[in-house]
Motif scaffolding. Structure first.
Motif, mmCIF file in Angstrom:
data_model
loop_
_atom_site.group_PDB
_atom_site.id
_atom_site.type_symbol
_atom_site.label_atom_id
_atom_site.label_comp_id
_atom_site.label_asym_id
_atom_site.label_seq_id
_atom_site.Cartn_x
_atom_site.Cartn_y
_atom_site.Cartn_z
ATOM 1 N N LYS A 23 4.363 7.186 7.315
ATOM 2 C CA LYS A 23 3.272 6.430 7.928
ATOM 3 C C LYS A 23 2.779 5.356 6.966
ATOM 4 O O LYS A 23 2.521 5.622 5.799
ATOM 5 C CB LYS A 23 2.121 7.350 8.304
ATOM 6 C CG LYS A 23 2.462 8.282 9.445
ATOM 7 C CD LYS A 23 1.320 9.201 9.773
ATOM 8 C CE LYS A 23 1.708 10.203 10.836
ATOM 9 N NZ LYS A 23 2.714 11.144 10.408
ATOM 10 N N LYS A 59 4.827 3.701 12.075
ATOM 11 C CA LYS A 59 5.502 4.980 11.853
ATOM 12 C C LYS A 59 6.992 4.755 11.646
ATOM 13 O O LYS A 59 7.619 4.017 12.397
ATOM 14 C CB LYS A 59 5.277 5.921 13.031
ATOM 15 C CG LYS A 59 3.839 6.363 13.171
ATOM 16 C CD LYS A 59 3.671 7.332 14.311
ATOM 17 C CE LYS A 59 2.213 7.731 14.444
ATOM 18 N NZ LYS A 59 1.990 8.601 15.596
ATOM 19 N N SER A 119 3.019 8.688 2.929
ATOM 20 C CA SER A 119 1.935 8.008 3.636
ATOM 21 C C SER A 119 1.341 6.951 2.717
ATOM 22 O O SER A 119 1.079 7.218 1.542
ATOM 23 C CB SER A 119 0.856 9.013 4.060
ATOM 24 O OG SER A 119 -0.201 8.368 4.724
#
Length: 140
Positions: free
Chosen positions: A55, A64, A136
């Motif tokens: 992400k 994503k 992330s």
């Protein structure tokens, strides 16, 4: 008494392991900075998790997946003038477990033609298959 002695023996090693893990994370970030400054976005992306679960969170929302994140970087930074020269200023590295870490830092792009930009980032790293990778990235 045995617990105290065991603690005194093990405690110093925990700092050594933490320092080693922190240096591994800092090596990844230094490699990313170097690859960016060479103008090599695909090499920069090698330290991201090659998964649809990756992400990237930025001002335009959530992206994503590894390929979608690569595509976003290549579209946003389509030439060397837009890429500029990247500098990271790592503020904090915090280990949540043996295989996950949280990194807070500042980023700055020196761009003589396009104008300088910068902000903050929060990265979540996981150790996957023996390598620390970004799973992330929240960049502002």
């Amino acid at each position: 008494m045995k617990k105290v002695i065991l603690f005194l023996i093990i405690f110093p090693f925990s700092f050594s392991l933490f320092a080693q893990k922190k240096s591994e994370i800092l090596e990844v970030l230094a490699r990313q900075q170097s690859n960016w400054n060479k103008g090599d976005i695909p090499a920069f992306m090698e330290d991201y998790w090659k998964s649809e679960e990756l992400k990237f969170i930025g001002k335009s929302g959530v992206v994503k997946g590894w390929q979608a994140t690569l595509d976003r970087y290549e579209k946003s930074y389509s030439n060397r003038d837009k890429m500029g020269t990247l500098e990271f200023d790592i503020q904090e590295v915090d280990f949540m477990s043996k295989t996950s870490a949280w990194v807070l830092g500042k980023w700055h792009l020196k761009r003589p033609v396009e104008g300088d930009i910068g902000g903050y980032f929060t990265l979540i790293f996981k150790k996957i298959n023996g390598n620390w990778v970004v799973v992330s990235d929240h960049t502002s």
